[in-house]
Scaffold this active site. Structure first.
Site, PDB file in Angstrom:
ATOM      1  N   ASN A 150      -3.012  -0.331 -10.891  1.00  0.00           N
ATOM      2  CA  ASN A 150      -3.355   0.194 -12.227  1.00  0.00           C
ATOM      3  C   ASN A 150      -3.186  -0.818 -13.345  1.00  0.00           C
ATOM      4  OD1 ASN A 150      -0.557   0.425 -11.810  1.00  0.00           O
ATOM      5  ND2 ASN A 150      -0.404   1.989 -13.373  1.00  0.00           N
ATOM      6  N   THR A 230       4.669   6.224  -0.701  1.00  0.00           N
ATOM      7  CA  THR A 230       4.793   4.857  -0.170  1.00  0.00           C
ATOM      8  C   THR A 230       6.230   4.369  -0.344  1.00  0.00           C
ATOM      9  OG1 THR A 230       2.552   4.508  -1.007  1.00  0.00           O
ATOM     10  CG2 THR A 230       3.697   2.579  -0.163  1.00  0.00           C
ATOM     11  N   GLU A 248       9.926   1.597  -8.168  1.00  0.00           N
ATOM     12  CA  GLU A 248       9.350   2.198  -9.386  1.00  0.00           C
ATOM     13  C   GLU A 248       8.189   3.061  -8.922  1.00  0.00           C
ATOM     14  OE1 GLU A 248      10.675   1.873 -12.239  1.00  0.00           O
ATOM     15  OE2 GLU A 248      12.071   0.280 -11.733  1.00  0.00           O
ATOM     16  N   CYS A 282       1.618   4.829 -15.065  1.00  0.00           N
ATOM     17  CA  CYS A 282       2.702   5.707 -14.607  1.00  0.00           C
ATOM     18  C   CYS A 282       3.417   6.381 -15.773  1.00  0.00           C
ATOM     19  CB  CYS A 282       3.700   4.914 -13.782  1.00  0.00           C
ATOM     20  SG  CYS A 282       4.316   3.469 -14.660  1.00  0.00           S
ATOM     21  N   GLU A 461      14.135  -2.066 -13.728  1.00  0.00           N
ATOM     22  CA  GLU A 461      13.600  -3.392 -13.977  1.00  0.00           C
ATOM     23  C   GLU A 461      13.873  -3.754 -15.431  1.00  0.00           C
ATOM     24  OE1 GLU A 461       9.454  -2.699 -12.664  1.00  0.00           O
ATOM     25  OE2 GLU A 461       9.971  -3.920 -10.922  1.00  0.00           O
TER      26      GLU A 461
HETATM   27  P1  NDP Z   1       0.484   2.911  -3.519  1.00  0.00           P
HETATM   28  O1  NDP Z   1       1.843   3.400  -3.271  1.00  0.00           O
HETATM   29  O2  NDP Z   1      -0.631   3.424  -2.699  1.00  0.00           O
HETATM   30  O3  NDP Z   1       0.413   1.328  -3.385  1.00  0.00           O
HETATM   31  C1  NDP Z   1       1.268   0.448  -4.076  1.00  0.00           C
HETATM   32  C2  NDP Z   1       1.335  -0.854  -3.323  1.00  0.00           C
HETATM   33  O4  NDP Z   1       1.971  -0.626  -2.062  1.00  0.00           O
HETATM   34  C3  NDP Z   1      -0.025  -1.439  -2.998  1.00  0.00           C
HETATM   35  O5  NDP Z   1       0.042  -2.838  -3.031  1.00  0.00           O
HETATM   36  C4  NDP Z   1      -0.254  -0.928  -1.599  1.00  0.00           C
HETATM   37  O6  NDP Z   1      -1.178  -1.689  -0.899  1.00  0.00           O
HETATM   38  C5  NDP Z   1       1.129  -1.060  -1.019  1.00  0.00           C
HETATM   39  N1  NDP Z   1       1.390  -0.228   0.152  1.00  0.00           N
HETATM   40  C6  NDP Z   1       0.696   0.832   0.619  1.00  0.00           C
HETATM   41  N2  NDP Z   1       1.258   1.299   1.766  1.00  0.00           N
HETATM   42  C7  NDP Z   1       2.332   0.515   2.032  1.00  0.00           C
HETATM   43  C8  NDP Z   1       3.326   0.503   3.060  1.00  0.00           C
HETATM   44  N3  NDP Z   1       3.332   1.378   4.050  1.00  0.00           N
HETATM   45  N4  NDP Z   1       4.285  -0.433   2.986  1.00  0.00           N
HETATM   46  C9  NDP Z   1       4.338  -1.327   1.985  1.00  0.00           C
HETATM   47  N5  NDP Z   1       3.408  -1.371   0.986  1.00  0.00           N
HETATM   48  C10 NDP Z   1       2.429  -0.461   0.998  1.00  0.00           C
HETATM   49  O7  NDP Z   1       0.226   3.141  -5.049  1.00  0.00           O
HETATM   50  P2  NDP Z   1      -1.112   2.893  -5.850  1.00  0.00           P
HETATM   51  O8  NDP Z   1      -1.554   1.469  -5.673  1.00  0.00           O
HETATM   52  O9  NDP Z   1      -2.056   3.989  -5.532  1.00  0.00           O
HETATM   53  O10 NDP Z   1      -0.573   3.002  -7.349  1.00  0.00           O
HETATM   54  C11 NDP Z   1      -0.469   4.188  -8.024  1.00  0.00           C
HETATM   55  C12 NDP Z   1       0.937   4.697  -7.980  1.00  0.00           C
HETATM   56  O11 NDP Z   1       1.817   3.732  -8.545  1.00  0.00           O
HETATM   57  C13 NDP Z   1       1.122   5.941  -8.798  1.00  0.00           C
HETATM   58  O12 NDP Z   1       1.884   6.871  -8.089  1.00  0.00           O
HETATM   59  C14 NDP Z   1       1.891   5.456 -10.011  1.00  0.00           C
HETATM   60  O13 NDP Z   1       2.651   6.433 -10.642  1.00  0.00           O
HETATM   61  C15 NDP Z   1       2.720   4.384  -9.440  1.00  0.00           C
HETATM   62  N6  NDP Z   1       3.161   3.476 -10.487  1.00  0.00           N
HETATM   63  C16 NDP Z   1       4.485   3.494 -10.872  1.00  0.00           C
HETATM   64  C17 NDP Z   1       4.930   2.699 -11.899  1.00  0.00           C
HETATM   65  C18 NDP Z   1       6.370   2.673 -12.316  1.00  0.00           C
HETATM   66  O14 NDP Z   1       6.777   1.710 -12.959  1.00  0.00           O
HETATM   67  N7  NDP Z   1       7.169   3.663 -11.985  1.00  0.00           N
HETATM   68  C19 NDP Z   1       3.988   1.836 -12.633  1.00  0.00           C
HETATM   69  C20 NDP Z   1       2.640   1.906 -12.154  1.00  0.00           C
HETATM   70  C21 NDP Z   1       2.260   2.699 -11.108  1.00  0.00           C
HETATM   71  P3  NDP Z   1      -2.761  -1.326  -0.919  1.00  0.00           P
HETATM   72  O15 NDP Z   1      -3.134  -0.854  -2.249  1.00  0.00           O
HETATM   73  O16 NDP Z   1      -3.341  -2.647  -0.632  1.00  0.00           O
HETATM   74  O17 NDP Z   1      -2.942  -0.325   0.145  1.00  0.00           O
END
Ligand code: NDP
Length: 480
Positions: A150, A230, A248, A282, A461
């Protein structure tokens, strides 16, 4: 066709497996790049490079590390327009947003931690006249950093910069959905003269590269930003290995609007907090609670402002909202709007796929949706949608507002809108969140702790919190 490569041991490399992933431009729906479909072998090569680089990097004077990281910051700034265009193309966000928020913040992340590391001190504890204790904070070794799509470069660098500044080497994985600016960062690091192996960027699917980083025995710390499911999977792998974890995760953030708020200012910022970056932040306030005497006035003014948000080509300056990041995400968002209707909600505006003329005809656009008439307990109000969808709910008492605001499994951020200072303090104390904004939203000071409670995450963080996470504390006790 753009070919994105891994950055391992100071050079660009194709994935060892030879597999590639299509990268789409959300505004057009078309494939414009190929990214490596890396696997465990690529992660292993990156870890080896990081381990080799670690002794020299950790013993480099802080001033030396600082100079290199500030050079990275400068080079991102010099290539601001190129980075902004890449971020917008990859994620669908308006290019003006990437130019004014995402990319400047990525550069700031490096500059902030590059200078912070020059001001670190540690504690000493004297035990009467018997002993002197002092605390060392030493880098951990190889840190794993995994970030979402995002705010691609913004969140990627928010982890990498403190890890490197503290003297660690890093193996990092951006989301495979938005790999472009991480690739440009590789180029910048090479130009800045970052020693080979200090930062390694491995592209690929979460289930392959992310899982390999999480499970790697030589990566003792994982910093992850992404979805809650995740995060739970990562915790399951990392916990028995006793890794340090910073998670996070998701949010379902409440916005609390009281009748005594400064109306116009509240309206402006609540609109921004609801729909910035297509609602894909988020921290976005997706549940808006309004004190009943103000409810009808706020709803009507809010809906009218939302209708004016121009949905369209991210390259146009007039665009308020760009495309959603992927077709699958667009379908997820539309399915939640259908669910809201099934649950008895009234969609006051938006919530439809938007057909944009011209080059964006195949893009993944959804008009921003405002929904009312739902209880706070329904799925629409409990589950993270992470798109341009908000609900409006009236409340009568502070207790009711607090119960509803705290009534989800998440606890990331809240914003409170009121002129009553005592009420602001009461809510700041009682909201079960890691972050509370009063009469503002997403006003960020990089020194402050950032993170959530409950299912929004573990750890913080930002500022010293990040430098503490990326170091191991050691007490040294000397008998006097
Ligand atoms: P995901 O959890 O799908 O993915 C996050 C990252 O983890 C990506 O690089 C993804 O790879 C990777 N990933 C996926 N599966 C695994 C696994 N089994 N083991 C290790 N890494 C893995 O989230 P999104 O990318 O869909 O992002 C949206 C989410 O992030 C929302 O829930 C949002 O709220 C949260 N978010 C939280 C923030 C915070 O600071 N609290 C800030 C911004 C977002 P790939 O995409 O390549 O599959």
């Amino acid at each position: 066709m753009l070919y994105i490569q891994n950055y391992i041991d100071g050079g660009l490399a194709d994935p060892l497996s030879g597999g590639w992933i299509d990268v789409h431009e959300p505004a057009t729906g078309r494939v414009y790049a190929q990214a490596p479909a890396s696997a465990a072998a690529d992660v292993d090569a990156a870890v080896r490079a990081a381990q080799n680089a670690f002794p020299a990097w950790r013993s480099m004077e802080a001033e030396g590390r600082s100079r290199l990281l500030r050079r990275v910051a400068d080079l991102i700034e010099e290539r601001l327009e190129e980075f902004a265009q890449a971020e917008s193309r990859d994620s669908g966000k308006p290019v003006w947003l990437a130019r004014s928020v995402d990319i400047p913040r990525a550069s700031r992340n490096f500059r902030f931690f590059a200078t912070a590391i020059l001001h670190v001190s540690s504690e000493a504890h004297q035990t009467d006249d018997i002993a002197l204790n002092y605390t060392l904070r030493q880098p951990i070794g190889v840190a794993g950093c995994i970030s979402p799509w995002n705010l691609p470069l913004y969140l990627f660098t928010w982890k990498i910069a403190p890890a490197l500044a503290a003297g660690n080497c890093v193996v990092a994985k951006p989301s495979e959905i938005t790999p472009f600016t991480a690739f440009l960062l590789s180029e910048v690091c090479m130009e800045a003269g970052l020693p080979p192996g200090v930062l390694n960027i491995v592209h690929g699917l979460g289930g392959d590269v992310g899982a390999a980083i999480t499970a790697h025995p030589d990566i003792p710390a994982i910093s992850f930003t992404g979805g809650t499911a995740t995060g739970a999977a990562i915790a399951r792998t990392a916990a028995p290995m006793f890794k340090k974890l910073s998670l996070e995760l998701g949010g379902k953030n409440p916005t609390l609007v009281f009748a005594d708020c400064a109306f116009e200012e509240t309206l402006d910022t609540v609109l921004r907090s609801a729909f910035s970056n297509q609602g894909e932040i988020c921290l976005c306030g997706s549940r808006i609670f309004v004190e009943r005497p103000l409810y009808a006035r706020f709803r009507d003014a809010f809906v009218s402002r939302v209708r004016d948000l121009a949905v369209g080509d991210p390259l146009e300056d007039a665009t308020g909202q760009g495309a959603l990041v992927s077709e699958a995400h667009m379908e997820k968002v539309l399915s939640y709007i259908a669910l809201a209707r099934e649950e008895g909600g009234t969609v006051l505006c938006g919530g439809e796929r938007v057909a944009v003329e011209g080059r964006c005809a195949g893009g993944w656009f959804v008009s921003p949706a405002v929904i009312e008439g739902l209880p706070f307990t329904c799925r629409t109000n409990q589950e993270e949608i992470f798109g341009p969808v908000v609900t409006l709910m009236p409340f009568d008492t502070e207790e009711e507002a607090l119960t509803m605001a705290n009534g989800t499994p998440y606890g990331l951020a809240a914003s409170v809108w009121t002129s009553d200072l005592r009420r602001a303090h009461r809510f700041a104390g009682a909201l079960q969140m890691g972050i509370v904004w009063v009469n503002c939203w997403m006003l960020r000071d990089l020194r402050t702790p950032f993170g959530g409670v409950k299912q929004s995450g573990v750890g913080r963080e930002g500022g010293w919190e990040a430098l503490r996470f990326f170091t191991e504390t050691k007490n040294v006790c000397i008998k006097l």
